[in-house]
Enzyme design. Structure first.
Site, short mmCIF file in Angstrom:
data_model
loop_
_atom_site.label_atom_id
_atom_site.label_comp_id
_atom_site.label_asym_id
_atom_site.label_seq_id
_atom_site.Cartn_x
_atom_site.Cartn_y
_atom_site.Cartn_z
N THR A 1 0.81 -1.22 0.00
CA THR A 1 0.00 0.00 0.00
C THR A 1 0.84 1.27 0.00
O THR A 1 0.49 2.26 -0.63
CB THR A 1 -0.92 0.01 1.25
OG1 THR A 1 -1.83 -1.08 1.12
CG2 THR A 1 -1.71 1.29 1.37
N ASP B 1 1.54 -6.51 -4.55
CA ASP B 1 0.71 -6.55 -3.35
C ASP B 1 1.27 -7.72 -2.56
O ASP B 1 1.50 -8.79 -3.12
CB ASP B 1 -0.75 -6.80 -3.77
CG ASP B 1 -1.71 -6.70 -2.60
OD1 ASP B 1 -1.51 -7.42 -1.61
OD2 ASP B 1 -2.66 -5.91 -2.68
N SER B 2 1.48 -7.53 -1.26
CA SER B 2 2.17 -8.60 -0.52
C SER B 2 1.34 -9.87 -0.41
O SER B 2 1.85 -10.90 0.03
CB SER B 2 2.64 -8.12 0.85
OG SER B 2 1.58 -8.08 1.76
N THR C 1 1.47 -4.81 4.15
CA THR C 1 1.27 -5.28 5.53
C THR C 1 0.70 -6.70 5.60
O THR C 1 0.90 -7.39 6.60
CB THR C 1 0.33 -4.33 6.30
OG1 THR C 1 -0.92 -4.25 5.62
CG2 THR C 1 0.94 -2.95 6.43
N ASP C 2 -0.02 -7.13 4.55
CA ASP C 2 -0.76 -8.40 4.65
C ASP C 2 0.14 -9.59 5.01
O ASP C 2 -0.26 -10.45 5.80
CB ASP C 2 -1.51 -8.70 3.35
CG ASP C 2 -2.73 -7.80 3.18
OD1 ASP C 2 -3.12 -7.14 4.17
OD2 ASP C 2 -3.29 -7.74 2.07
N CYS D 1 -5.12 -19.46 19.73
CA CYS D 1 -5.17 -18.25 20.59
C CYS D 1 -4.02 -17.31 20.25
O CYS D 1 -2.91 -17.74 19.98
CB CYS D 1 -5.02 -18.64 22.05
SG CYS D 1 -6.50 -19.31 22.75
#
Ligand code: ASP
Length: 331
Positions: A12, A55-56, A87-88, A268
């Site tokens: 991005t 795009d990652s 960031t993905d 978790c």
């Protein structure tokens, strides 16, 4: 003046809006045009781009190898490295690089942004300029992510938010630095310099599957997933618990006896896998499922890719997997 190499991979931070309003990766010039102050930021900054700006979500192990090679080829000429990345999958890349760059004793800091650098409310400028300041500080000698006021050990991070500026967390390990008016380093947690020579691993074995448990998962699905790979990450419940159903345990046992590796990671976000704490996980321990303890799934996957890529004996892979190789697991 410090010499820093910036490696642009896409994401991005450098994206532009297309006519249909979607964002697509653009070249590095867009960053320089939007942020001309970069040319005078108090360090000597050079930049390189990977073959294709992506795009990652398109990241593959081949892209990690390309980045690792760029660092290796430029290692002696620079004091530190910044990787601009989407960031993905940033946590996967940071984890993978932490293993692939053996003997690293310089900072490799990944950063990016939630809003493109050319947009008015962008978070990119602060992220990038602070990452540069940290990279120039001489304090860091490991792979990190800097994002929204915090510097994290890369292989401890998880992307937790696609909306807020605080996109990352390090659920099992404190931040290495917190940024306000001053940059406060957590000196006790920083990795000490490695006196080894840098060498990179160019082979990552991507034959891995994730078996995520959910109430009602069928035997057919469990069989299909386990039969499809030699290496299985079992995403269990809570502190590493699975169904104690005999048929389920027997499928896992047969798989391990046939030479497959099964690693137990928790669904978790916080807390560690503790096989044997409940009866529902003591069978897993007995049949030889490996506990990932407090490793993230991102790290367990990339660590397994790295160790499998070294073509070691299965027992050797299992014992190395349990050790902290780059500070990715708490002792
Ligand atoms: N889809 C983008 C990417 O990972 C998201 C971002 O950069 O924040 O490349």
């Amino acid at each position: 003046m410090k010499n820093i190499l910036l490696i642009y991979t896409g994401g991005t931070i450098g994206m532009q809006q297309e006519s249909n309003n979607s964002l697509s990766p653009f070249n590095f010039d867009s960053i320089l045009t939007a942020f001309p102050e970069l040319k005078n930021c108090g360090v000597k900054l050079n930049h390189l781009s990977t073959k294709k700006s992506i795009d990652s979500s398109d990241m593959q192990s081949g892209n990690w190898i390309e980045i690792a090679k760029m660092i290796e080829e430029n290692y002696s000429a620079y004091d530190s490295f910044i990787i601009l990345h989407g960031t993905d999958t940033m946590s996967y890349t940071a984890s993978a690089l932490s293993f692939m760059l053996d003997g690293l004793n310089k900072a490799v800091i990944l950063t990016g942004s939630q809003i493109p650098i050319g947009a008015r409310r962008t978070d990119a400028k602060e992220n990038l300029i602070t990452a540069i300041e940290i990279a120039a500080s001489d304090k860091i000698s490991e792979v990190c992510i800097y994002f929204e006021d915090k510097l994290f050990r890369g292989n401890r991070t998880v992307k937790v938010n696609s909306e807020h500026f605080e996109a990352f967390e390090s659920p099992h390990f404190p931040a290495l630095a917190v940024v306000g008016i001053n940059i406060k380093y957590n000196a006790y947690r920083l990795r000490s310099r490695d006196e080894k020579q840098l060498s990179i691993s160019e082979k990552m074995d991507t034959d891995i599957v994730i078996l995520k448990l959910f109430p009602g998962i069928t035997e057919k699905v469990i069989h299909a997933i386990i039969n499809s790979s030699q290496n299985i990450i079992l995403e269990s419940y809570g502190s590493g618990n699975s169904s104690s159903n005999k048929d389920f345990i027997s499928i896992l046992k047969t798989a391990i006896e046939s030479g497959k590796i099964i690693v137990n990671c928790s669904q978790c976000l916080r807390g560690s896998v503790k096989q044997g704490q409940y009866e529902s996980s003591s069978e897993l321990e007995k049949i030889g499922v490996i506990s990932a303890m407090d490793m993230t799934t991102e790290t367990a996957i990339t660590k397994l890719m790295y160790l499998k890529g070294k073509a070691l004996e299965t027992e050797d892979i299992k014992s190395k997997f349990k050790l902290s190789l780059r500070g990715e697991i708490s002792n």
